[in-house]
Scaffold this active site. Structure first.
Site: not given
Length: 784
Positions: A191, A469
């Site tokens: 770069e 239940s």
């Protein structure tokens, strides 16, 4: 006109022309001065922007959320494969020898691991190489690589997600010293080769890039320096215009005037865009390393570094998951450039090129990895922290999630639905499950949907459904807390009845099988989930008292004191059910369920703790009796099909739940160290074909089978004794006989003697054998 007049006129013209030239020159100078002053003023303006942003808090860093760290010690119950699974989730590489942090080697029952260092909430732990030997499903030995014994060691916790700011950027901040070898050289080679020589802008780089691109016939290099790229990403937009490029160049020069190269380079490493994970941007090499390789940046090898550097040019274009061939070509180009610069040898180049891309199949940091659990974490955090603090300050949050158990829960969900495939309407059935450590209240795993990655409606936290239940243990606990009136072998009448409410309506409960079962033992009413006997018992002890018991257990409800509440007409979420059953599983000690252990600042300083809170809400004795009835529900009652999946010698307790018209299928149950609640039903509250036993119990059983928890302890608490009783009358017997029951009772509530190997006390005077029994009984009682 005379000669003198002509000369005077010519001189006048020449003088006028000189005066005019001097005027234009002066104007040009003035304009230049104004332009210079304007540029200087603009530079001052840009300089203020650069310094204000770069000198202050440069990034809003999301809070990072971690799973629990796995602690290892000799004697710990842990399967070898589960340990390997966790290491793989953490990104440990399997090698011939563990020579670097983040590597492991497996040799039979021994695993050598080079554990990474990590800063925990209670201090720093250094990287070290350890050996772990397994035997019989537990850690048999733990030592350093030199053979010295280790008492305990912690693996670093798995990073499971983050809390992101509105702009959805994410990064893991790194320091220059933490970067792997070759990263800086590869980055500058590709770069910006003149990075350490130029002052923000490099004309030579621009010229070289133009030459390389022209020679190769393709865009291979860019002319912008790393400083310019940082300025563009950090301060400017992606607009393609001359004014933006001029601003970029000026700000790059200013940035280099104020800050050294190392600081600029470190900022670049943390800012560069390297991918998109859904709506979340992946910034910086630190996060990219985790996202693509599931490894810390410092552990990356040459070919991995080259891939990330190659992606700087275009993270989407060179995405290795979507475009692997394109990404490999770019990676190899970066490697070639390193070789041309003499940074790597020809041999290193060849070896690196032969490597696969090595990226994981998906991003390891996706914020939807554990959506249900993360939802709970966020809700608990927002009770104590502002949204801005959670999304911008880089907090480190340590939670209770067990990633291995979570994986088993997800697999259990898939396998349970696979077995149910073919049932009517099963495709429309949703599910939820939560797993908890009973003693600490820690939430270990959570599924808010049958689709583990579904990040929408969280049924564990928000699906409030009739529990059926599941409420019955509260009825029986209320009764058994009165030992003078009730024991596990008290007789109940399982017969039909009706109750008229204040509005003149009749409530007429029925058993699931639509039958009456006559006189039953109290424990059978719970174990077999009889509605009639349970409702009668609840009416005897009082509906309001039962609802009070349910609230003390942890059921956060506002149910009215209607008789129908005794059979589960009230609604709870799966998490609320888990809280209720946690108190039962923990012997009457209530502990608020929690998902968070600690919160640290970005610098590792403690910010908040979520300590363990324990409150005894019920005596241990009656809770033990209820647990015994729930254990018998698993061996002789509604939960017995669980043993089709789990080992026969695993002692567990649990309760099925089914709401009216089979709309909700529930199961809540626990072993010694694991409690889980499962729910199945339809989001539109439509009917299913599932009871608690045929639906949710199957999901629960699958999890318990794979989790291999410890059996419930059979040690009775203080104040409880066990005796042998007649299975028909519930009277105490003297010695073990075929068919007798061993039952626990609170001391002082044991039944009378009345049975001896098939001879009842009423027959003792009928013949000589009875007299012998009576004499033996009296002598035995005198010796007690």
């Amino acid at each position: 006109m005379s000669k003198q007049q002509v000369q005077r006129k010519r001189k006048k013209k020449t003088a006028g022309k000189g005066k005019g030239n001097r005027g234009w020159l002066g104007l040009l100078i003035k304009l230049s001065i104004v332009a210079a002053l304007g540029l200087a003023g603009y530079m001052v303006y840009l300089d203020a922007i650069v310094q204000e942003r770069f000198a202050g808090k440069r990034w809003t860093v999301p809070a990072r959320v971690y799973a629990r760290p796995l602690e290892l010690y000799a004697g710990q119950k842990l399967q070898q494969q589960d340990f390997i699974t966790e290491l793989q989730a953490l990104g440990y590489r399997r090698t011939a020898a563990a020579q670097r942090p983040g590597s492991m080697s497996v040799n039979g029952s021994q695993i050598e691991v080079f554990v990474r260092g990590f800063r925990f909430y209670d201090g720093e732990e250094r990287a070290q190489r350890v050996r772990v030997r397994f035997a019989s499903g537990q850690v048999a030995a733990l030592s350093r690589a030199d053979g010295a014994a280790l008492p305990v060691i912690r693996l670093e916790p798995l990073l499971i997600g983050g809390l992101y700011p509105a702009h959805q950027e994410d990064r893991i901040l790194i320091r220059l010293a933490e970067t792997p070898s070759y990263l800086i050289q590869a980055l500058t080679t590709v770069e910006d080769r003149d990075f350490f020589e130029h002052h923000g802008v490099s004309l030579r780089s621009i010229g070289r890039a133009a030459w390389v691109n022209a020679s190769s016939g393709r865009l291979q290099q860019g002319g912008s320096t790393l400083t310019q790229q940082l300025v563009k990403n950090f301060f400017l937009s992606n607009e393609r215009s001359l004014s933006r490029k001029l601003n970029e160049a000026l700000m790059a020069i200013l940035l280099e005037l104020h800050y050294d190269k190392e600081e600029i380079l470190e900022a670049y490493l943390n800012e560069v865009f390297l991918g998109q994970d859904g709506n979340r941007a992946v910034h910086g090499f630190g996060l990219a390393s985790q996202y693509y390789f599931s490894q810390p940046l410092a552990e990356l090898e040459l070919h991995q570094v080259a891939l990330l550097v190659g992606m700087v040019k275009g993270a989407s274009f060179y995405n290795p998951r979507r475009h692997p061939e394109r990404a490999k070509e770019r990676r190899d180009l970066v490697l070639d450039m390193l070789a041309e610069q003499g940074a790597i040898s020809a041999e290193q180049l060849e070896v690196a090129k032969q490597q696969t891309l090595g990226v994981t199949s998906k991003g390891s940091l996706a914020n939807t990895s554990y959506p249900a659990f993360m939802d709970l974490v966020k809700r608990q955090l927002r009770e104590d922290y502002r949204e801005q603090d959670l999304t911008e300050e880089g907090l480190r949050i340590f939670t209770s999630l067990d990633p291995v158990l979570q994986q088993k829960a997800e697999k259990s969900m898939a396998e349970a639905f696979a077995r149910l495939k073919g049932r009517s309407g099963i495709d429309q059935v949703e599910a939820a499950m939560v797993a908890v450590r009973p003693g600490s209240g820690e939430v270990l795993a959570m599924l808010g949907s049958r689709q583990p990655r579904f990040a929408g409606f969280n049924r564990v936290l928000d699906a409030s459904r009739p529990v059926g239940s599941l409420v019955k243990p509260a009825v029986y606990l209320t009764a058994l807390a009165q030992p003078a009136r009730y024991t596990l072998t008290s007789h109940l009448q399982d017969k039909g009845f009706s109750v008229r409410d204040s509005k003149g309506r009749n409530w007429t409960p029925q058993n699931y099988d639509r039958k009456e079962h006559g006189t039953v033992f109290l424990y059978q009413g719970l174990a077999r989930s009889y509605n009639l006997s349970t409702a009668r018992l609840g009416m005897e002890v009082g509906v309001a008292e039962v609802l009070k018991t349910a609230r003390l257990l942890g059921a956060d409800h506002d149910w009215p004191a209607f008789p129908s509440m005794l059979l589960g007409a009230g609604s709870l979420t799966p998490l609320q059910v888990a809280q209720m059953y946690q108190t039962l599983a923990n012997g009457g000690f209530h502990t608020p369920l929690r998902a968070i252990h600690n919160v640290l600042t970005a610098d590792g300083e403690p910010l908040g703790r979520y300590p363990l809170h324990v409150e005894q809400r019920f005596a241990a004795a009656p809770v033990y009796l209820v647990r015994e009835a729930m254990r018998r529900a698993m061996t002789e009652g509604t939960g017995r099909s669980a043993y089709n999946r789990i080992p026969r010698d695993l002692r567990v307790a649990g309760k099925t739940g089914t709401s009216n018209d089979l709309r909700d299928s529930w199961f809540a149950g626990f072993a010694e160290d694991l409690l889980a609640v499962a729910w199945m039903g339809r989001d539109d509250n439509g009917k299913t074909s599932l009871t608690g036993a045929t639906g949710a119990l199957q999901l629960w059983s699958e999890l318990m089978r794979s989790a291999s928890p410890s059996s419930l302890s059979d040690q009775v608490p203080e104040g409880v004794t066990e005796v042998l009783v007649d299975p028909e009358q519930g009277l105490q017997v003297i010695e073990p006989c075929e068919g007798v029951l061993r039952m626990p009772y609170m001391v002082g509530s044991e039944p009378d003697y009345g049975y001896f190997c098939g001879v009842s006390s009423s027959a003792e005077s009928a013949d000589e054998e009875g007299n012998k029994v009576r004499g033996w009984l009296k002598g035995w009682l005198n010796r007690r």
